[in-house]
Design an enzyme around this catalytic site. Structure first.
Site, PDB file in Angstrom:
ATOM      1  N   GLY A 289       3.448  17.576   3.236  1.00  0.00           N
ATOM      2  CA  GLY A 289       2.511  18.696   3.306  1.00  0.00           C
ATOM      3  C   GLY A 289       1.054  18.323   3.154  1.00  0.00           C
ATOM      4  O   GLY A 289       0.246  19.163   2.756  1.00  0.00           O
TER       5      GLY A 289
ATOM      6  N   HIS B  59       0.725  16.192  16.143  1.00  0.00           N
ATOM      7  CA  HIS B  59       1.599  15.048  16.443  1.00  0.00           C
ATOM      8  C   HIS B  59       0.792  13.757  16.293  1.00  0.00           C
ATOM      9  O   HIS B  59      -0.335  13.666  16.797  1.00  0.00           O
ATOM     10  CB  HIS B  59       2.137  15.167  17.870  1.00  0.00           C
TER      11      HIS B  59
ATOM     12  N   GLU C 270       8.820  24.828  24.933  1.00  0.00           N
ATOM     13  CA  GLU C 270      10.251  24.575  24.729  1.00  0.00           C
ATOM     14  C   GLU C 270      10.575  23.077  24.644  1.00  0.00           C
ATOM     15  O   GLU C 270      11.657  22.701  24.196  1.00  0.00           O
ATOM     16  CB  GLU C 270      11.073  25.205  25.860  1.00  0.00           C
ATOM     17  N   GLY C 271       9.677  22.228  25.070  1.00  0.00           N
ATOM     18  CA  GLY C 271       9.953  20.795  25.060  1.00  0.00           C
ATOM     19  C   GLY C 271       9.616  20.151  23.724  1.00  0.00           C
ATOM     20  O   GLY C 271       9.211  20.812  22.767  1.00  0.00           O
ATOM     21  N   VAL C 272       9.802  18.838  23.679  1.00  0.00           N
ATOM     22  CA  VAL C 272       9.479  18.082  22.467  1.00  0.00           C
ATOM     23  C   VAL C 272       8.034  17.585  22.575  1.00  0.00           C
ATOM     24  O   VAL C 272       7.736  16.716  23.395  1.00  0.00           O
ATOM     25  CB  VAL C 272      10.454  16.888  22.292  1.00  0.00           C
TER      26      VAL C 272
ATOM     27  N   HIS D 230      -3.459   9.802   9.435  1.00  0.00           N
ATOM     28  CA  HIS D 230      -3.458  10.969   8.537  1.00  0.00           C
ATOM     29  C   HIS D 230      -4.874  11.484   8.303  1.00  0.00           C
ATOM     30  O   HIS D 230      -5.113  12.686   8.292  1.00  0.00           O
ATOM     31  CB  HIS D 230      -2.791  10.622   7.203  1.00  0.00           C
TER      32      HIS D 230
ATOM     33  N   GLU E  91      -5.758  13.378  11.282  1.00  0.00           N
ATOM     34  CA  GLU E  91      -4.988  14.630  11.319  1.00  0.00           C
ATOM     35  C   GLU E  91      -5.623  15.688  10.435  1.00  0.00           C
ATOM     36  O   GLU E  91      -5.707  16.861  10.804  1.00  0.00           O
ATOM     37  CB  GLU E  91      -3.554  14.386  10.828  1.00  0.00           C
TER      38      GLU E  91
HETATM   39  C1  GRF Z   1       2.242  14.275  10.312  1.00  0.00           C
HETATM   40  O1  GRF Z   1       2.055  12.930  10.650  1.00  0.00           O
HETATM   41  C2  GRF Z   1       2.342  15.111  11.548  1.00  0.00           C
HETATM   42  O2  GRF Z   1       1.605  14.615  12.619  1.00  0.00           O
HETATM   43  C3  GRF Z   1       3.801  15.037  11.870  1.00  0.00           C
HETATM   44  O3  GRF Z   1       4.454  15.048  10.632  1.00  0.00           O
HETATM   45  C4  GRF Z   1       3.588  14.499   9.645  1.00  0.00           C
HETATM   46  C5  GRF Z   1       3.505  15.474   8.524  1.00  0.00           C
HETATM   47  O4  GRF Z   1       2.836  14.946   7.414  1.00  0.00           O
HETATM   48  N1  GRF Z   1       4.184  16.137  12.736  1.00  0.00           N
HETATM   49  P1  GRF Z   1       2.479  15.886   6.173  1.00  0.00           P
HETATM   50  O5  GRF Z   1       3.780  16.510   5.689  1.00  0.00           O
HETATM   51  O6  GRF Z   1       1.507  16.921   6.650  1.00  0.00           O
HETATM   52  O7  GRF Z   1       1.895  14.987   5.151  1.00  0.00           O
END
Ligand code: GRF
Length: 200
Positions: A7, A103, A136-138, A165, A168
């Protein structure tokens, strides 16, 4: 939001956008009762729900119950932040253009599980992060934001994961802010193309 794991992306949303600019995280659902993400949500005073696959007859039934629970809380947007199960087609249809996912790769390269490992095994020099709408896809839906991350020369997986991360945690809040601001739309001629901002 939907989360299955640590999370940290949920935490980034809670820290960066929750309670600002009219954006509120109204609830967090998980398929894992012991997901640390649920603790993060609870600590922030956000309502949580658990929808374990084993508690339901099948995935469709679980997804319907989870969808009902979410819809009762009237979210403008559903954010998948490390939700590690496929969603049924009916769930995707129900929340069409209202659900996004993050992702850890530059899609369409390396969809699915262990995208960082896939990228390292393939020998790429650059990978990255993608935020996209759920279809609907991956990991195949229309792309909202992408940012590149260089693979370190020594190909150290931990260092690459740390950097992914970090990116992200910037990109997902940014996507939520853009959508909340109403500046994200689909190109009329090609709905795969997501347009950002009124003039783009
Ligand atoms: C992340 O790397 C995200 O891209 C992927 O799952 C991971 C989740 O990490 N879909 P966290 O639980 O948010 O730390």
């Amino acid at each position: 939001m939907l989360a299955s794991g640590t999370g940290t992306n949920l935490q980034a949303i809670l820290d960066e956008v929750h309670g600002r600019d009219g954006i509120e995280v109204v609830c967090v659902a998980s398929n894992k009762p012991d997901a640390p993400a649920l603790r993060r949500a609870a600590d922030a005073g956000v309502e949580t729900g658990v929808f374990e696959r084993a508690e339901f007859a099948d995935r469709e039934t679980r997804d319907r119950a989870m969808g009902d629970w979410l819809e009762e809380r009237d979210p403008g947007l559903i954010v998948l932040a490390g939700y590690m199960e496929l969603l049924s087609d009916a769930f995707v249809e129900r929340f069409r253009d209202r659900a996004i996912n993050i992702h850890p790769a530059l899609l369409p390269s390396f969809p699915g599980l262990d995208a960082v490992g896939q990228a390292l095994d393939h020998g790429v020099k650059v990978t990255g992060v993608t935020v996209h709408f759920v279809d609907e896809g991956v990991d195949s839906g229309p792309i909202i934001l992408q940012r590149a991350v260089a693979v370190p020369d020594d190909r150290d997986r931990d260092a690459l994961e740390r950097e992914i991360h970090r990116v992200e945690h910037e990109l997902l809040p940014e996507a939520v802010r853009l959508i909340a601001a109403g500046t994200v739309s689909f190109d009329a001629a090609n709905p795969r193309v997501v347009r950002l901002g009124s003039g783009s």
